[in-house]
Motif scaffolding. Structure first.
Motif, PDB file in Angstrom:
ATOM      1  N   CYS A   1       0.829  -1.206   0.000  1.00 24.88           N
ATOM      2  CA  CYS A   1       0.000   0.000   0.000  1.00 24.88           C
ATOM      3  C   CYS A   1       0.866   1.260   0.000  1.00 24.88           C
ATOM      4  O   CYS A   1       1.864   1.340   0.719  1.00 24.88           O
ATOM      5  CB  CYS A   1      -0.904  -0.002   1.233  1.00 24.88           C
TER       6      CYS A   1
ATOM      7  N   GLU B   1      -0.761  -5.244   2.634  1.00 31.95           N
ATOM      8  CA  GLU B   1      -1.368  -5.939   1.491  1.00 31.95           C
ATOM      9  C   GLU B   1      -2.638  -6.617   1.984  1.00 31.95           C
ATOM     10  O   GLU B   1      -2.807  -6.822   3.196  1.00 31.95           O
ATOM     11  CB  GLU B   1      -0.395  -6.994   0.943  1.00 31.95           C
TER      12      GLU B   1
ATOM     13  N   THR C   1      -3.725  -5.035  -2.030  1.00 33.14           N
ATOM     14  CA  THR C   1      -3.978  -3.667  -2.492  1.00 33.14           C
ATOM     15  C   THR C   1      -4.689  -3.665  -3.843  1.00 33.14           C
ATOM     16  O   THR C   1      -4.791  -4.686  -4.521  1.00 33.14           O
ATOM     17  CB  THR C   1      -2.663  -2.896  -2.644  1.00 33.14           C
ATOM     18  N   ARG C   2      -5.160  -2.470  -4.206  1.00 27.08           N
ATOM     19  CA  ARG C   2      -5.770  -2.259  -5.513  1.00 27.08           C
ATOM     20  C   ARG C   2      -5.364  -0.865  -5.981  1.00 27.08           C
ATOM     21  O   ARG C   2      -5.145   0.028  -5.155  1.00 27.08           O
ATOM     22  CB  ARG C   2      -7.294  -2.369  -5.421  1.00 27.08           C
TER      23      ARG C   2
ATOM     24  N   ARG D   1      -1.765   3.025  -4.872  1.00 31.18           N
ATOM     25  CA  ARG D   1      -1.961   1.589  -4.636  1.00 31.18           C
ATOM     26  C   ARG D   1      -2.347   1.461  -3.170  1.00 31.18           C
ATOM     27  O   ARG D   1      -1.511   1.695  -2.285  1.00 31.18           O
ATOM     28  CB  ARG D   1      -0.690   0.823  -4.970  1.00 31.18           C
ATOM     29  N   LEU D   2      -3.621   1.116  -2.896  1.00 28.96           N
ATOM     30  CA  LEU D   2      -4.144   1.215  -1.538  1.00 28.96           C
ATOM     31  C   LEU D   2      -4.767  -0.095  -1.052  1.00 28.96           C
ATOM     32  O   LEU D   2      -5.396  -0.825  -1.827  1.00 28.96           O
ATOM     33  CB  LEU D   2      -5.214   2.311  -1.467  1.00 28.96           C
ATOM     34  N   CYS D   3      -4.595  -0.328   0.241  1.00 32.94           N
ATOM     35  CA  CYS D   3      -5.330  -1.413   0.883  1.00 32.94           C
ATOM     36  C   CYS D   3      -6.745  -0.903   1.153  1.00 32.94           C
ATOM     37  O   CYS D   3      -7.021   0.296   1.020  1.00 32.94           O
ATOM     38  CB  CYS D   3      -4.643  -1.835   2.192  1.00 32.94           C
TER      39      CYS D   3
ATOM     40  N   CYS E   1      -6.926   1.999   3.843  1.00 33.89           N
ATOM     41  CA  CYS E   1      -6.398   3.297   3.386  1.00 33.89           C
ATOM     42  C   CYS E   1      -7.270   3.887   2.282  1.00 33.89           C
ATOM     43  O   CYS E   1      -7.377   5.114   2.163  1.00 33.89           O
ATOM     44  CB  CYS E   1      -4.963   3.153   2.922  1.00 33.89           C
ATOM     45  N   TYR E   2      -7.882   3.027   1.483  1.00 38.26           N
ATOM     46  CA  TYR E   2      -8.809   3.540   0.467  1.00 38.26           C
ATOM     47  C   TYR E   2      -9.964   4.275   1.138  1.00 38.26           C
ATOM     48  O   TYR E   2     -10.326   5.390   0.741  1.00 38.26           O
ATOM     49  CB  TYR E   2      -9.354   2.408  -0.394  1.00 38.26           C
TER      50      TYR E   2
END
Length: 423
Positions: A377, A383, A385-386, A402-404, A407-408
């Motif tokens: 992330c 992890e 992530t997307r 790139r966030l888990c 965090c998103y």
């Protein structure tokens, strides 16, 4: 078509490019004496650093001016000069960066006089043609054998430069009246001078805004007094006046409703877009630079500068979005698709460093510590992530993350995010 020197003239700002040298004169006695001394029909030099924006050195110091506001009196000469060999992108950036870096430096009558013949050591203060010649010298281009003592006449006679024809026009009575109105750029000059006057009460030898930064790095104990000076100058609040004066620059519906001819609105928007192509959001690199300063030297003065350039960069980006939207609605501009920058790639790190060097460095170190695992992330290194992209492009940087999941959810409260398609 050439214009008559016997009539008042203005500059066609669309024909003046970044790096162009503008030479002028007036009917004042001081100007006439300089003309005699430099053996030419001009007495002053300016350098173009942005669309309709020039920087020069006068008794006010080194300051920016609006070229669209300048009127050349009837009977007076004026020229626009451009290098015969075009400057490279790096050279042009060097010239502009050098010139902007000297904003606020005091004018030196003594050195200006010395340039007419006395060969002694130059001081740190500036005069108009020296500023231009030294800016070019910083890019490896010598317009004079001795840039520190270059005169306006030397620039006019320089074999490396060629005149730009049709860079001037004869304004109508109404246009001339508008050009002679109070110049909004003067507010910035006054605030800059007020800040420097305050700083010089602390350190008399300070010449430019850059000198304040350098002094604080060496003498952090003066931070409180410099903070007091920048607050008292009004320098940090000027943007509020600009937004209040032209709210339609920041809202496309207000721009459409603004009581100006549609052609004028189109010209304004086209200028904004063209200027961005020539000189991308220059507030973002300044923000990045002050973030680096603040990381290394956690002083309140640097933090205030980060806040200021954050606002300026965001306002600039909003003006650009409004201009692009207006032109798209009129069918005058077609948006080009650019694929998102993939998070945690070299391109992503470099792009992010232009806006948030702290985060760029943090992620690079986290990826390295995780054994070059780029799947972690951006914010917390966890992890899985997307990849996401900001719904509205940021003022600078990639705008991708790139966030888990955690965090998103947290980050999406600050800005709207959309998942990036796997394709």
């Amino acid at each position: 078509m050439p214009t008559s020197k016997m009539k008042a003239r203005g500059f066609d700002v669309d024909r003046v490019q970044l790096g162009d040298i503008v030479l002028t004169t007036t009917r004042k006695l001081k100007s006439l004496l300089i003309q005699v001394g430099v053996r030419a029909d001009i007495s002053h030099a300016m350098l173009c650093v942005g669309h309709a924006s020039v920087i020069d050195s006068t008794p006010e110091g080194v300051q920016a001016r609006n070229l669209a506001r300048i009127v050349i009196e009837a009977g007076c000469s004026a020229y626009v000069l451009r290098p015969k060999k075009p400057l490279s992108a790096d050279q042009l950036n060097a010239v502009i960066t050098y010139t902007r870096g000297h904003v606020g430096a005091r004018y030196s009558i003594g050195n200006a006089v010395k340039s007419l013949g006395l060969k002694v050591a130059p001081g740190r203060r500036q005069f108009c043609s020296r500023l231009v010649a030294q800016a070019y010298e910083s890019a490896g281009v010598y317009l004079s054998q001795k840039p520190a003592f270059c005169t306006p006449g030397d620039l006019l006679r320089c074999e490396l430069l060629a005149p730009v024809f049709d860079a001037m026009f004869e304004p109508s009575t109404e246009e001339e009246a508008v050009r002679r109105e109070a110049d909004p750029v003067k507010e910035m000059r006054d605030a800059t001078n007020a800040l420097l006057d305050g700083a010089r009460k602390v350190v008399p030898c300070i010449e430019s805004l850059n000198d304040i930064d350098a002094h604080l790095i060496e003498h952090p104990q003066d931070n409180a007094r410099m903070v007091e000076a920048i607050h008292a100058s009004g320098y940090l609040e000027l943007w509020r006046t600009q937004v209040a004066r032209t709210p339609w620059h920041y809202d496309v519906d207000q721009l459409i409703a603004h009581h100006v001819p549609e052609s004028a609105a189109q010209d304004y928007c086209a200028d904004v877009v063209e200027e961005e192509v020539r000189n991308p959001n220059h507030y973002a690199p300044m923000r990045s630079a002050y973030m680096l300063y603040h990381m290394r030297y956690p002083l309140e003065y640097f933090r205030l500068k980060v806040e200021l350039y954050t606002v300026l960069a965001k306002n600039h980006a909003q003006r650009l979005r409004v201009a692009i939207t207006f032109l798209e609605r009129k069918g005058l501009l077609t948006a080009e698709y650019k694929p998102p920058v993939v998070p945690h790639t070299l391109e992503w790190y470099l792009s992010l460093a232009e806006w948030d060097p702290r985060l760029s460095l943090k992620v690079a170190q986290a990826v390295q510590a995780a054994g070059e695992n780029t799947a972690i992330c951006t914010m917390c290194s966890k992890e899985p992530t997307r990849d996401y992209i900001a719904a509205s492009p940021p003022p600078a940087g990639p705008g991708t993350y790139r966030l888990c999941d955690e965090c998103y959810i947290s980050h999406s409260t600050e800005e709207s995010l959309k998942p990036i398609s796997a394709n």
